[in-house]
Enzyme design. Structure first.
Site, short mmCIF file in Angstrom:
data_model
loop_
_atom_site.label_atom_id
_atom_site.label_comp_id
_atom_site.label_asym_id
_atom_site.label_seq_id
_atom_site.Cartn_x
_atom_site.Cartn_y
_atom_site.Cartn_z
N ARG A 89 -23.52 29.00 5.22
CA ARG A 89 -23.92 28.00 6.20
C ARG A 89 -24.27 26.72 5.45
O ARG A 89 -24.89 26.78 4.39
CB ARG A 89 -25.20 28.44 6.94
CG ARG A 89 -25.02 29.63 7.83
CD ARG A 89 -24.33 29.30 9.11
NE ARG A 89 -24.95 28.21 9.85
CZ ARG A 89 -24.35 27.55 10.83
NH1 ARG A 89 -23.11 27.84 11.16
NH2 ARG A 89 -24.98 26.58 11.47
N ASN A 105 -29.68 28.73 -5.03
CA ASN A 105 -28.35 29.18 -4.60
C ASN A 105 -27.52 29.59 -5.81
O ASN A 105 -27.74 29.10 -6.91
CB ASN A 105 -27.64 28.01 -3.88
CG ASN A 105 -26.26 28.37 -3.38
OD1 ASN A 105 -26.06 29.42 -2.75
ND2 ASN A 105 -25.29 27.52 -3.66
N HIS A 107 -23.50 29.61 -6.99
CA HIS A 107 -22.21 29.03 -6.61
C HIS A 107 -21.16 29.44 -7.66
O HIS A 107 -21.42 29.35 -8.86
CB HIS A 107 -22.33 27.50 -6.55
CG HIS A 107 -21.06 26.85 -6.11
ND1 HIS A 107 -20.64 26.86 -4.80
CD2 HIS A 107 -20.10 26.21 -6.82
CE1 HIS A 107 -19.48 26.24 -4.71
NE2 HIS A 107 -19.14 25.83 -5.92
N GLN A 171 -20.53 37.70 -14.21
CA GLN A 171 -21.51 36.75 -14.77
C GLN A 171 -22.56 36.36 -13.74
O GLN A 171 -23.73 36.16 -14.08
CB GLN A 171 -20.79 35.49 -15.29
CG GLN A 171 -19.83 35.77 -16.42
CD GLN A 171 -20.51 36.47 -17.58
OE1 GLN A 171 -21.61 36.10 -17.99
NE2 GLN A 171 -19.87 37.51 -18.10
C1 GRF Z 1 -20.50 34.83 -4.59
O1 GRF Z 1 -19.30 34.55 -5.22
C2 GRF Z 1 -21.41 33.64 -4.65
O2 GRF Z 1 -21.27 32.89 -5.82
C3 GRF Z 1 -20.97 32.84 -3.46
O3 GRF Z 1 -20.70 33.79 -2.47
C4 GRF Z 1 -20.33 35.02 -3.08
C5 GRF Z 1 -21.23 36.08 -2.54
O4 GRF Z 1 -20.84 37.36 -2.99
N1 GRF Z 1 -21.98 31.87 -3.09
P1 GRF Z 1 -21.77 38.62 -2.66
O5 GRF Z 1 -21.93 38.69 -1.14
O6 GRF Z 1 -23.08 38.43 -3.36
O7 GRF Z 1 -21.01 39.81 -3.18
#
Ligand code: GRF
Length: 204
Positions: A89, A105, A107, A171
């Site tokens: 979101r 967060n 990313h 990672q």
């Molecule tokens: C991850 O790649 C994270 O970096 C991104 O959304 C994905 C979430 O994966 N923001 P998960 O639901 O934690 O397996």
């Protein structure tokens, strides 16, 4: 120093939530929320005995109204830190201001490169040789707050968006718990765009 109360917000499979749960964070995940009632991550939370909630953005007239309801839920749980772990979101200042300095967060790119979606496709199309992931404080500007931790992986000739995503995810599962732990230990200091890590205090 009292243990931090942590809320995790997610929209999908929850592998990062699982990684957080596998590690000692110096704080406790007390609440997991989603905008999707069927998010797999909510099952992971329930199995771990953590309180969950889902709040559909579709029942709100505006982004701001949804964000205000989310803030209310999290405040009721008296959380010290809100962790976005695949929460799909875009948040308004109603939310980002309410948790300024305590909203983190993860990313899947080496920010400031590749904010937004489809990061691995875009990185491959640009021919970069290093990709990676970033944990950062969240501000009202998408994927651009002060950076806490990053990890890089090599891009190999045979990589596809899926294989690169899988390498980066390994990672993510390392640096996310690491960054959350630093927060819980009060070791992060934000100065402008930079985040400095204070040394651990000695326990005697
Ligand atoms: C991850 O790649 C994270 O970096 C991104 O959304 C994905 C979430 O994966 N923001 P998960 O639901 O934690 O397996």
């Amino acid at each position: 120093m009292s243990r931090k109360r942590i809320a995790v917000l997610l929209s999908g499979r929850g592998s990062n939530l699982a990684a957080l749960l596998r590690n000692e964070l110096g704080g406790d995940i007390v609440l997991v929320g989603s905008n999707k009632a069927d998010a797999k991550g909510l099952d992971i939370a329930r199995e771990a005995g953590i309180e969950t909630f889902s709040l559909s953005h579709k029942s709100f007239a505006s982004r701001e109204a949804f964000d205000a309801a989310l803030v209310e839920q999290l405040n009721q749980a008296r959380v010290d830190l809100v962790v976005l772990a695949g929460f799909m979101r875009i948040l308004t200042p109603v939310f980002t201001n309410a948790f300024a300095g305590r909203l983190i967060n993860i990313h899947p790119s080496l920010l400031p490169s590749y904010p937004g979606l489809d990061t691995h496709e875009r990185a491959l199309a640009d021919g970069v040789k290093l990709a990676g992931c970033t944990v950062h404080f969240v501000t009202s500007e998408l994927d651009s707050g002060p950076i806490i931790a990053q990890a890089a992986v090599n891009v190999d000739d045979q990589d596809t968006p899926d294989s690169l995503a899988a390498k980066v995810l390994v990672q993510e599962h390392q640096i996310f718990p690491f960054a959350v732990k630093l927060f819980c230990e009060d070791r992060l200091q934000i100065e402008g765009k930079r985040v400095f890590t204070r040394p651990a205090t000695a326990h005697v």
